[in-house]
Design an enzyme around this catalytic site. Structure first.
Site, short mmCIF file in Angstrom:
data_model
loop_
_atom_site.label_atom_id
_atom_site.label_comp_id
_atom_site.label_asym_id
_atom_site.label_seq_id
_atom_site.Cartn_x
_atom_site.Cartn_y
_atom_site.Cartn_z
CD GLU A 65 12.72 0.17 9.94
OE1 GLU A 65 13.37 1.00 9.89
OE2 GLU A 65 12.89 -1.09 10.20
N GLY A 89 2.57 4.22 13.30
CA GLY A 89 3.04 2.84 13.48
C GLY A 89 2.30 2.22 14.78
CD GLU A 123 10.34 12.45 11.57
OE1 GLU A 123 9.17 11.62 11.90
OE2 GLU A 123 11.27 11.90 11.02
CB CYS A 138 13.31 9.12 8.87
SG CYS A 138 12.02 8.62 7.85
CE LYS A 175 -1.96 2.99 2.10
NZ LYS A 175 -1.60 4.59 1.81
N GLY A 222 6.70 5.00 8.65
CA GLY A 222 5.82 6.16 8.77
C GLY A 222 6.04 6.79 9.90
CB SER A 223 3.92 9.47 11.67
OG SER A 223 2.60 8.63 11.58
P1 ADP Z 1 2.92 10.94 6.91
O1 ADP Z 1 2.23 11.53 8.23
O2 ADP Z 1 4.11 11.39 6.95
O3 ADP Z 1 2.40 10.94 5.79
P2 ADP Z 1 1.91 8.67 7.99
O4 ADP Z 1 2.40 7.65 9.11
O5 ADP Z 1 0.65 9.40 8.17
O6 ADP Z 1 2.89 9.52 7.45
O7 ADP Z 1 1.70 7.63 6.49
C1 ADP Z 1 2.40 6.67 6.04
C2 ADP Z 1 1.74 5.60 5.49
O8 ADP Z 1 0.53 5.17 6.44
C3 ADP Z 1 0.80 5.93 4.40
O9 ADP Z 1 0.95 4.89 3.42
C4 ADP Z 1 -0.51 6.11 4.93
O10 ADP Z 1 -1.47 6.17 3.81
C5 ADP Z 1 -0.52 5.05 5.97
N1 ADP Z 1 -1.58 5.37 6.89
C6 ADP Z 1 -1.94 6.57 7.42
N2 ADP Z 1 -2.77 6.18 8.52
C7 ADP Z 1 -3.03 4.85 8.45
C8 ADP Z 1 -3.91 3.91 9.34
N3 ADP Z 1 -4.86 4.44 10.40
N4 ADP Z 1 -3.83 2.75 8.96
C9 ADP Z 1 -2.86 2.19 8.04
N5 ADP Z 1 -2.21 3.07 7.47
C10 ADP Z 1 -2.07 4.27 7.46
#
Ligand code: ADP
Length: 500
Positions: free
Chosen positions: A268, A251, A402, A302, A193, A246-247
């Site tokens: 990560e 996470g 961050e 990151c 995804k 991601g964040s």
């Molecule tokens: P950023 O805020 O830097 O975009 P995120 O952690 O929000 O980083 O996003 C990283 C990934 O996680 C993206 O592919 C996003 O679509 C996905 N994502 C965001 N929210 C969710 C969630 N609730 N469940 C699963 N995946 C998510």
């Protein structure tokens, strides 16, 4: 789209791919009809002009992708191929990525706002990762004898099955490579995804997967919003492993969802890296390098060094050298070859960066340089920000959170212990660097930093074979890029026979 195509002479392959209305998910070896009409608009970060529409998938498409990956695992023979035969497919895929590098780099530069040469480097890195893990799989045994008395015993390693990946928007294709290469080389099948802002290159990979002849369903790419497609994938009961980049906030959701099904998870997450600069360095040269580091991908990295911890004796010279270097930085569109720093990924991200430049000074960390919105030559719009430096105490919000923008937080120290203490004054633990000509001090400080990665007189050093990953708020689950990551995608099994 037409305006961008004219200004930067996009390749026909790029224009044709972006014209897909919408670009569809790649499931079971085909670009399949999405289940709904919902779409995501993909925007050129440098001009804020929409460049493509991509299907916004949800639970139904995720279910189909997991089913396809499961079927491929059970029926295509992929997991049981001898590693050298699987290697033929994966090297062929790497060859095709190399062949289409310019197409991929154009798309990556557009939707991420990356400089073109940086996008090229990312695509090249993905090829190297594919090749590294593929070669590792060919040269590593999955069977070892265990010497125990009175028994014949051995250990085996098998691929798990369907491995799920959720990626962020800052390094879409590079991280795709870091993520799926070890899983595929180990014989797993994958569902990806990509981030909603940057799904283009991951989806284009579908064409290359078809051309490489990789069996249907081995690699599936499903674009969609995080809370819909991402959440459906994370809570899917039949995935065998999850990897999320991601964040930390998201996470935690992922870990909770996967914990509910006892699915092993690799996270990560973010970082708030420090560069500890001692007085014995070439101050101007170090300042130039750190300005390059914080402006690399506009600070949306990151592991970047966003906290500059500088020894008192060289503090003033360091600041004036940074100011000089920032003044020379040309802000512009990623596809403009004169650009030194591109936009941030989206207007939303721009607002986030600017909000920290308000909140940091409000909490007692004045701006030493720059800050605010920027304009790029020839671009009416686009998500541009000026680089900035702030200075203040370690507990300030701009020193703790961050920001993911070209914002450096400068702090001063006197003794080595104080430098280390400041570097460790964060909840994150991803990557730091120490800058000194004293080799013994360099090793001492590098080892004392509480993080997964320390670099000496350099920052952002990535070598295939050297593990990279974070501790504390920066991640868990073993990291990436090392040989261990390959074994993370193989489940262990021991077999014992008593000898009468
Ligand atoms: P950023 O805020 O830097 O975009 P995120 O952690 O929000 O980083 O996003 C990283 C990934 O996680 C993206 O592919 C996003 O679509 C996905 N994502 C965001 N929210 C969710 C969630 N609730 N469940 C699963 N995946 C998510």
């Amino acid at each position: 789209m037409a305006q961008i195509a004219v200004r930067f002479r996009l390749m026909t392959e790029v224009e044709d791919f972006l014209a897909g209305d919408p670009i569809r998910p790649f499931i079971n070896g085909k670009y399949m009809e999405p289940r709904s009409e919902a779409t995501l608009e993909v925007v050129d970060a440098g001009s804020s002009i929409p460049i493509a529409h991509v299907a916004a998938c949800g639970g139904e498409e995720i279910e189909e992708a997991v089913r396809a990956a499961e079927r491929a695992f059970e029926e295509s023979g992929w997991p049981t191929l001898p590693p050298n035969e699987r290697a033929v497919y994966l090297h062929r895929l790497a060859d095709l990525v190399e062949r289409d590098m310019k197409v991929l780099a154009d798309m990556e530069a557009l939707d991420c706002g990356k400089l073109h040469q940086a996008a090229f480097a990312d695509i090249g890195n993905c090829c190297q990762t594919l090749r590294y893990y593929t070669d590792l799989s060919v040269h590593t045994s999955r069977r070892s004898t265990i010497a125990v008395s009175g028994h014949e015993a051995w250990a085996m390693r098998h691929p798990y099955g369907v491995c799920a990946f959720i990626f962020p928007w800052n390094f879409p294709f590079l991280l795709l490579g870091w993520g799926i290469s070890p899983a595929l080389a180990a014989g797993n099948t994958v569902v990806v995804k990509p981030a909603e802002d940057t799904p283009l290159t991951s989806l284009y990979l579908g064409k290359l997967i078809q051309e490489a002849g990789i069996p249907d369903g081995v690699i599936n790419v499903v674009p969609g919003l995080g809370p819909k497609a991402g959440a459906a994938l994370a809570r899917h009961p039949r995935i065998k492993r999850m990897s999320f980049t991601g964040s930390p906030e998201v996470g935690k959701f992922i870990a909770t969802a996967c914990g509910g099904n006892l699915v092993p998870t690799k996270l990560e997450l973010g970082g708030k890296g420090a560069a500890v600069v001692f007085e014995d360095v070439d101050v101007k040269d170090t300042a130039n390098k750190l300005v390059q580091i914080i402006s690399f991908h506009t600070g949306q990295v990151c592991c970047t060094a966003s906290r500059w911890i500088v020894q008192k004796a060289c503090y003033e010279e360091f600041l004036s050298s940074c100011t000089e270097a920032f003044d020379k930085l040309k802000i512009g569109h990623g596809l403009d070859s004169r650009t030194g720093m591109g936009p941030v990924v989206s207007l939303k991200q721009k607002e986030r960066v600017l909000s920290f430049l308000d909140r940091g000074p409000e909490e007692g960390a004045p701006l030493l340089y720059g800050g605010g919105s920027a304009k790029a030559e020839g671009c009416e719009s686009g998500s541009y920000v000026k680089p900035a430096m702030l200075s203040g105490p370690p507990e300030n919000i701009a020193a703790q959170k961050e920001i993911f923008g070209p914002v450096a937080y400068v702090m001063l120290f006197e003794t080595e212990e104080e430098g280390i203490r400041l570097a460790n004054s964060t909840e994150y633990g991803l990557a730091n660097s120490v800058w000194t000509n004293d080799a013994a001090r360099a090793s001492r400080v590098a080892e004392a930093m509480v993080a997964g990665n320390s670099w000496i007189n350099a920052h952002n050093v990535f070598v295939h074979g050297v593990p990279y990953g974070g501790v504390n708020l920066s991640g868990l689950g073993g990291g990436v890029l090392g040989p261990e990551t390959y074994f993370d995608y193989l489940r262990p099994q021991s077999i014992v026979r008593p000898l009468q």
